[in-house]
Design a protein around this motif. Structure first.
Motif, PDB file in Angstrom:
ATOM      1  N   GLU A  81     -46.802  -1.943 -29.415  1.00 22.90           N
ATOM      2  CA  GLU A  81     -48.244  -2.182 -29.414  1.00 22.90           C
ATOM      3  C   GLU A  81     -49.010  -0.935 -28.979  1.00 22.90           C
ATOM      4  N   VAL A  82     -48.473  -0.207 -28.002  1.00 20.49           N
ATOM      5  CA  VAL A  82     -49.140   1.020 -27.544  1.00 20.49           C
ATOM      6  C   VAL A  82     -49.225   2.037 -28.671  1.00 20.49           C
ATOM      7  N   VAL A 121     -59.019   2.907 -25.453  1.00 24.06           N
ATOM      8  CA  VAL A 121     -57.560   2.894 -25.525  1.00 24.06           C
ATOM      9  C   VAL A 121     -56.969   2.262 -24.269  1.00 24.06           C
ATOM     10  N   MET A 122     -57.437   2.705 -23.092  1.00 25.08           N
ATOM     11  CA  MET A 122     -56.873   2.202 -21.840  1.00 25.08           C
ATOM     12  C   MET A 122     -57.139   0.715 -21.655  1.00 25.08           C
ATOM     13  N   PHE A 127     -55.298  -4.887 -21.617  1.00 25.25           N
ATOM     14  CA  PHE A 127     -55.520  -6.243 -22.105  1.00 25.25           C
ATOM     15  C   PHE A 127     -54.291  -6.751 -22.856  1.00 25.25           C
ATOM     16  N   ARG A 128     -53.732  -5.937 -23.748  1.00 26.23           N
ATOM     17  CA  ARG A 128     -52.574  -6.366 -24.520  1.00 26.23           C
ATOM     18  C   ARG A 128     -51.356  -6.613 -23.614  1.00 26.23           C
ATOM     19  N   TYR A 129     -51.214  -5.788 -22.585  1.00 22.57           N
ATOM     20  CA  TYR A 129     -50.098  -5.993 -21.651  1.00 22.57           C
ATOM     21  C   TYR A 129     -50.281  -7.308 -20.900  1.00 22.57           C
ATOM     22  N   VAL A 131     -51.931  -9.952 -21.976  1.00 28.70           N
ATOM     23  CA  VAL A 131     -51.676 -11.040 -22.931  1.00 28.70           C
ATOM     24  C   VAL A 131     -50.174 -11.242 -23.118  1.00 28.70           C
ATOM     25  N   LYS A 132     -49.434 -10.131 -23.210  1.00 27.30           N
ATOM     26  CA  LYS A 132     -47.989 -10.231 -23.419  1.00 27.30           C
ATOM     27  C   LYS A 132     -47.318 -10.909 -22.234  1.00 27.30           C
ATOM     28  N   ILE A 133     -47.721 -10.530 -21.018  1.00 24.53           N
ATOM     29  CA  ILE A 133     -47.141 -11.144 -19.815  1.00 24.53           C
ATOM     30  C   ILE A 133     -47.501 -12.624 -19.759  1.00 24.53           C
ATOM     31  N   ALA A 134     -48.764 -12.955 -20.061  1.00 19.56           N
ATOM     32  CA  ALA A 134     -49.215 -14.350 -20.009  1.00 19.56           C
ATOM     33  C   ALA A 134     -48.468 -15.214 -21.025  1.00 19.56           C
ATOM     34  N   THR A 135     -48.322 -14.715 -22.255  1.00 13.80           N
ATOM     35  CA  THR A 135     -47.633 -15.504 -23.284  1.00 13.80           C
ATOM     36  C   THR A 135     -46.143 -15.654 -22.955  1.00 13.80           C
ATOM     37  N   ARG A 136     -45.559 -14.642 -22.347  1.00 12.28           N
ATOM     38  CA  ARG A 136     -44.159 -14.769 -21.930  1.00 12.28           C
ATOM     39  C   ARG A 136     -43.999 -15.882 -20.900  1.00 12.28           C
TER      40      ARG A 136
END
Length: 468
Positions: A81-82, A121-122, A127-129, A131-136
């Protein structure tokens, strides 16, 4: 609920990204024009900056959809994603600059653009990180699952099922197996899902059960059945994945080449074979090494004095090691032992309470300060900051016969630290485990992975109980 509305979730994330662009615009405007930290040159009305910033945001969203950024990525790592985020913003900025040139908008502040893009970018990465942690975490609790049917209840299928159980954060659940020969799913004593039919029942099962993906885990002897299986899955609108029966011989991320019009599996695909990746890693190595040398120069001068005063002999100890493409080079370290014949130092391991060590050398080894001169090896191109640790030729000749895949580590430059070392595998620890970590690093290299290993090395500290 989440599963049925995945497309709505993707659209919601896109909206959140656009809100982040608004936040980034506000932050960039305040820092550039309101904080007093910068001169107010290039000032245009707020509306002008706002319009161009929102055009940039719209470009980023369009490119995001075009580059499949807003699709489910539960199988992808965060580094993927990055990279996508960097690609999207790079091309968005190029297009925006083209528009500014065409419309002769020459008074837009370059400092504002730099701050705005950096914040975008930051904030998007954070935000994407999140979201990834939350969905996991949601998937671990049983939400947003994908259901898998495994064809083949042999060792390959059961191994895959067991792996999925260990990675609950991926959100996959096996509903069962189809197999023509096995009838008892508990045959190996494991806790597996039931065998719910034979391969000929595939279409019926897909029609009666909720299945998102079919995983073919059949032996090579069953390859003639693959065509009918795939045709049935496509007829029912279900994705199909194949686990090759020879997957143990493949890298973590197999790469497909096209040769003479035929797809070929590249058995050893290495990201650093790509010229762009090599240039990126080399540029990082040079920059990081120069910075490290400047920061640690007073420490190195102090260590050099202590080594000189502690025992007779040279300050720097150089030893032949096997490096990139099996080429030998001399690796530099601060001397930690008494001067001895070269044949002895090249063929003997350092052991606990080794009588050859000096008092200063014992401290240097424990704290890894003896490794500092290797930053000069990096500048000379012999080594990288991160990579497999190099070994002496005498031991390489032994290990390549005793340890499978040992020589694979020489496909890239050796490193000052590595994935194995960041996990504490150094000194008197398993060589096989170290090689396993080295190969994983080689096959999964990214610049972010390098930075992660460096940070982990620093956070865990340089003191190691196994460093004799």
């Amino acid at each position: 609920m989440i599963r049925r509305n995945q497309h709505i979730l993707s659209q919601l994330i896109a909206i959140c990204d656009y809100v982040l662009f608004l936040f980034s615009f506000s932050a960039a405007w305040w820092i550039k024009f309101e904080s007093g930290w910068f001169s107010s040159g290039g000032f245009l009305p707020l509306q002008t900056y706002f319009i161009w910033a929102m055009i940039y945001g719209a470009l980023a969203l369009v490119l995001g959809f075009f580059l499949n950024f807003y699709v489910p990525k539960r199988k992808k790592r965060f580094s993927f994603e990055v990279v996508k985020i960097l690609q999207i913003h790079f091309f968005s900025l190029l297009i925006l600059l083209s528009f500014l040139f065409i419309y002769k908008e020459i008074h837009i502040s370059r400092e504002f653009l730099a701050i705005f893009v950096s914040f975008s970018v930051m904030s998007q990465c954070v935000f994407r990180y999140s979201v990834k942690i939350a969905t996991r975490e949601l998937r671990k609790k049983g939400y947003n699952k994908q259901f898998v049917l495994i064809l083949g209840a042999g060792s390959l299928g059961k191994r895959f099922s067991n792996n999925l159980e260990q990675y609950k954060e991926l959100g996959y659940e096996v509903i069962g197996f189809l197999d023509d020969y096995s009838t008892d799913s508990e045959a190996d004593g494991g806790s597996y899902k039931p065998i719910i039919g034979k391969l000929e029942d595939l279409e019926h099962v897909l029609g009666s059960e909720l299945v998102d993906e079919v995983v073919i885990a059949l032996p090579l002897t069953a390859h003639l059945k693959y065509g009918q299986i795939i045709a049935t899955c496509e007829k029912m609108g279900v994705r199909t994945l194949i686990i090759p029966d020879f997957f143990d011989y493949l890298p973590a991320r197999p790469y497909f080449d096209n040769f003479a019009g035929m797809p070929l599996i590249n058995v050893r695909s290495i990201p650093l074979d790509d010229l762009g990746n090599r240039i990126l890693k080399r540029g990082f190595d040079i920059s990081f090494s120069l910075l490290a040398i400047l920061i640690t120069l007073p420490v190195m001068l102090l260590v050099a004095a202590l080594v000189k005063l502690g025992s007779p002999g040279p300050v720097i100890f150089k030893q032949e090691r096997v490096g990139f493409n099996r080429r030998n080079f001399f690796m530099y370290k601060f001397r930690t032992m008494k001067v001895m014949p070269e044949t002895m130092s090249n063929t003997q391991w350092t052991v606990e309470n080794d009588p050859r060590r000096t008092k200063v050398g014992e401290f240097l080894r424990r704290t890894s300060l003896d490794e500092l001169p290797q930053f000069f090896n990096v500048l000379l191109g012999h080594m990288s900051v991160v990579g497999p640790r190099p070994e002496r030729p005498y031991f390489v000749e032994q290990f390549k016969e005793e340890i499978p895949k040992y020589m694979v580590k020489h496909h890239i430059r050796p490193g000052i630290t590595g994935l194995a070392q960041s996990k504490g595998l150094r000194g008197d620890t398993s060589i096989s485990e170290r090689v396993k970590e080295d190969i994983f690093y080689i096959e999964n290299w990214t610049l972010l992975f390098d930075i992660k290993i460096i940070l982990k090395t620093i956070i865990n500290g340089f003191v190691n109980k196994n460093a004799y």
